[in-house]
Structures are given as structure tokens and as C-alpha cells.
Write an enzyme that holds these catalytic residues in place. Sequence first.
Site, PDB file in Angstrom:
ATOM      1  CB  SER A   1      -0.899   0.010   1.236  1.00 54.63           C
ATOM      2  OG  SER A   1      -1.849  -1.020   1.138  1.00 54.63           O
TER       3      SER A   1
ATOM      4  CB  CYS B   1       5.171   1.868   4.769  1.00 60.32           C
ATOM      5  SG  CYS B   1       3.624   1.938   5.674  1.00 60.32           S
TER       6      CYS B   1
ATOM      7  CD  GLN C   1       5.397  -3.880   6.447  1.00 65.89           C
ATOM      8  OE1 GLN C   1       4.620  -3.016   6.060  1.00 65.89           O
ATOM      9  NE2 GLN C   1       5.008  -4.960   7.094  1.00 65.89           N
TER      10      GLN C   1
ATOM     11  N   GLY D   1      -2.635   5.953   3.894  1.00 66.72           N
ATOM     12  CA  GLY D   1      -3.403   6.025   5.148  1.00 66.72           C
ATOM     13  C   GLY D   1      -4.527   4.997   5.187  1.00 66.72           C
TER      14      GLY D   1
ATOM     15  CG  ASP E   1      -8.012  -1.122   5.784  1.00 68.11           C
ATOM     16  OD1 ASP E   1      -7.972  -0.654   4.624  1.00 68.11           O
ATOM     17  OD2 ASP E   1      -7.252  -2.011   6.187  1.00 68.11           O
TER      18      ASP E   1
ATOM     19  NE  ARG F   1      -5.124  -0.934   3.606  1.00 65.82           N
ATOM     20  CZ  ARG F   1      -4.175  -1.472   4.352  1.00 65.82           C
ATOM     21  NH1 ARG F   1      -2.920  -1.453   3.935  1.00 65.82           N
ATOM     22  NH2 ARG F   1      -4.464  -2.018   5.515  1.00 65.82           N
TER      23      ARG F   1
ATOM     24  CB  SER G   1       0.741  -9.515   4.027  1.00 60.76           C
ATOM     25  OG  SER G   1      -0.155  -8.695   4.739  1.00 60.76           O
TER      26      SER G   1
ATOM     27  CE  LYS H   1      -1.701  -5.014   2.412  1.00 60.56           C
ATOM     28  NZ  LYS H   1      -0.289  -4.624   2.378  1.00 60.56           N
TER      29      LYS H   1
HETATM   30 ZN   LIG Z   1       3.362   4.015   6.129  1.00 58.69          ZN
END
Ligand SMILES: [Zn+2]
Length: 220
Positions: free
Chosen positions: A66, A81, A84, A108, A141, A143, A164, A169
Site C-alpha cells: 500500500s 512501510c 517493508q 493512510g 480501512d 483499501r 504480509s 489482505k
Molecule cells: Zn506508512
Amino acid sequence: MTEKVGVLGKKTSRRTDVERIVETPLPTVYGKFRAYGYLDHERGDEQVALVHGDLEAEGVLTRLHSECLTGDAFGSRHCECGAQLATALRQVADAGSGVVVYLRGHEGRGIGLLAKLRAMALQAEGLDTVEANLALGLPVDARDYGAAARILDDLGVRSVRLMSNNPRKREALVRHGIRVAEQVPLLIPPCESNITYLRTKRERLDHHLPHLDAMAHAPS
Ligand SMILES: [Zn+2]
């Protein structure tokens, strides 16, 4: 085209085309990748998948990353992030094949960059990441992984080993018809700036983060 039951119970059609527009070599510090550029006609997002090696085997090592400008580009320590993303690219290169789908529109957890910065300001005042989104009147969330699934499908990926810690996900991919053969943890050592954020992800968003047990509780 897929059918979707709308709020009034009527079936409505909606366009879900995700079209491959371009493919180009992309040498990186992690290794040689090919960048595949897609246009999501439904949402208007431009998306990129970075592919290393060939994807014909079952259980392709896969990351759905993301977008996080602050973490990925600026090295923010508010979240994990950036680390990752780097780890995922390195692990795919080391494994000899795999794919990292970089998902625009996911800032976000889908609320957008400016809203994310506003949520971060609230977190600096003591709210947690879930409370901050809710205080702004925004979803925790938002997404969607439909485009990611269609990109994997286009690349010929049928089953993945998903890098993940987020069970949602995995569930979303399965719902969109991609088999998740295995969920591979992507555990980044926490730091003082993100330990509270990571604990919230574990305690309120069900992320699997067993490595946090080794850390003493930070003062609140
Ligand atoms: Zn982040």
C-alpha cells in the site's frame, strides 16, 4: 464486467477493467525488475507491478504494498512501510522470482495523503491510528484489492506466497480469486517512534506481529 449488489439490493454492473499499458526493464539496487504499468479504468489509478524472474511456478512470492509516501520515499519512522517495501523487493530478488504490486490510492489505509497527515497530527496528540481516522469521520480501512487481484491475474499469477502480516489482505485476495498458498511474515524490528503504532495494528487491526512481544512496553 462484474455484478455487484447495490445498497438498494439491485444488481448493478460496474467496470473493473485494469489495463496493462506498458512494460519496461527497471534495474534497482535490489536487482533487475520489470515494471508493468496498469491503468485502473474504474478508479482512475495508475498502478505498477515490479516483477523479478518468471512467475510461472505456483506460490509466487508476492507483496501487495500500500502506497505510503512518507514511509516509502521520506523514510518516516512513524510507520514501517518503507522498510517493508525494501525488504519485500530484496526478498523477491533473493528468491529469484516474485512480484511487488505497488498500490496507489492506499495512502493512510485508503483515506488519502492529506487525511493521513491529519490523522498523524492527531496521533501526535495521543490518539491511536484507528481513533485518528474515526475522529476525522473517515473509515479505519478503505483499501480495495480488486485491482491488485486483476494485475496478478494479468501477470499469470494464480497462487501466491503473500508477504504480509495483515489477515485482511489475504482474505481480500482469496475473495478476488487468487489462491494464497502461504502467508509469509514481513516483520520489521520496531523503533521507539513506531512501537505504539505497531501495537495498535496488532491489537486493533489483527495484524500478526509476534516479534513485538520481545519489546518492553513503551511509556504512553
Ligand atoms: Zn506508512
